[in-house]
Scaffold this motif. Sequence first.
Motif, PDB file in Angstrom:
ATOM      1  N   ILE A 186       1.043  -1.361  -0.454  1.00  0.00           N
ATOM      2  CA  ILE A 186      -0.255  -0.227   0.188  1.00  0.00           C
ATOM      3  C   ILE A 186       1.160   1.413   0.069  1.00  0.00           C
ATOM      4  O   ILE A 186       1.674   1.028   0.566  1.00  0.00           O
ATOM      5  CB  ILE A 186      -0.587  -0.010   1.100  1.00  0.00           C
ATOM      6  CG1 ILE A 186      -1.622  -0.659   1.350  1.00  0.00           C
ATOM      7  CG2 ILE A 186      -1.931   1.608   1.429  1.00  0.00           C
ATOM      8  CD1 ILE A 186      -2.570  -1.462   2.699  1.00  0.00           C
ATOM      9  N   ALA A 187       0.702   2.283  -0.925  1.00  0.00           N
ATOM     10  CA  ALA A 187       1.404   3.332  -0.562  1.00  0.00           C
ATOM     11  C   ALA A 187      -0.042   4.470   0.161  1.00  0.00           C
ATOM     12  O   ALA A 187      -1.154   4.558  -0.789  1.00  0.00           O
ATOM     13  CB  ALA A 187       1.635   3.655  -2.250  1.00  0.00           C
ATOM     14  N   CYS A 188       0.110   5.532   0.493  1.00  0.00           N
ATOM     15  CA  CYS A 188      -0.557   5.935   1.746  1.00  0.00           C
ATOM     16  C   CYS A 188      -0.722   7.717   1.552  1.00  0.00           C
ATOM     17  O   CYS A 188       0.625   7.973   1.642  1.00  0.00           O
ATOM     18  CB  CYS A 188      -1.301   4.618   2.996  1.00  0.00           C
ATOM     19  SG  CYS A 188      -2.499   5.747   4.043  1.00  0.00           S
ATOM     20  N   SER A 189      -1.687   7.841   2.265  1.00  0.00           N
ATOM     21  CA  SER A 189      -1.533   9.541   2.182  1.00  0.00           C
ATOM     22  C   SER A 189      -0.615   9.946   3.457  1.00  0.00           C
ATOM     23  O   SER A 189      -1.219   8.835   4.672  1.00  0.00           O
ATOM     24  CB  SER A 189      -2.752  10.010   2.682  1.00  0.00           C
ATOM     25  OG  SER A 189      -2.780  11.126   3.141  1.00  0.00           O
ATOM     26  N   ASP A 190       0.053  10.186   3.923  1.00  0.00           N
ATOM     27  CA  ASP A 190       0.788   9.973   5.398  1.00  0.00           C
ATOM     28  C   ASP A 190      -0.240  11.491   5.855  1.00  0.00           C
ATOM     29  O   ASP A 190       0.589  11.980   7.245  1.00  0.00           O
ATOM     30  CB  ASP A 190       1.984  11.291   5.002  1.00  0.00           C
ATOM     31  CG  ASP A 190       2.294  12.859   4.593  1.00  0.00           C
ATOM     32  OD1 ASP A 190       0.920  13.378   4.412  1.00  0.00           O
ATOM     33  OD2 ASP A 190       3.139  13.473   4.531  1.00  0.00           O
TER      34      ASP A 190
END
Length: 131
Positions: free
Chosen positions: A52-56
């Motif tokens: 998963i690439a996710c908002s910080d």
Amino acid sequence: DFVEFIKEEWQRVLVHSFSLGLWGTLLGAAPLLLVFGIIKILLEAMAAGLPIACSDRGPMTEVLRDAGVYFNPEQPDSIAESLTFLLQDESLRRTLGNKAQRLSMAYSWESCAHETFSFLKSVTTNIFHES
């Protein structure tokens, strides 16, 4: 927004067919039901073992912890770098997917109920002891 139009029983099937997850939300002061829905889908992706690439931004970071790659959702270059980083490293995708899957097991209705009742018990115990 797209997923909320899909019947719930099909959401899990779709999530399990994805190669990776991307959560670029700016939740901020979003309504609680929206936040719950987005986190529910994030948990489905984690349970499916997706990298998963996710908002910080919170609450995503609190849920995914160190089982994903983070980016600034207001900077397209940051999003692109995170996706490129994941797509170019199969070992990292596998490692993060496995870590996310293991982490998702901590988020069950049973554990949620246990933690909620433990919290309520501690609050009421403190209230009665202070009186």
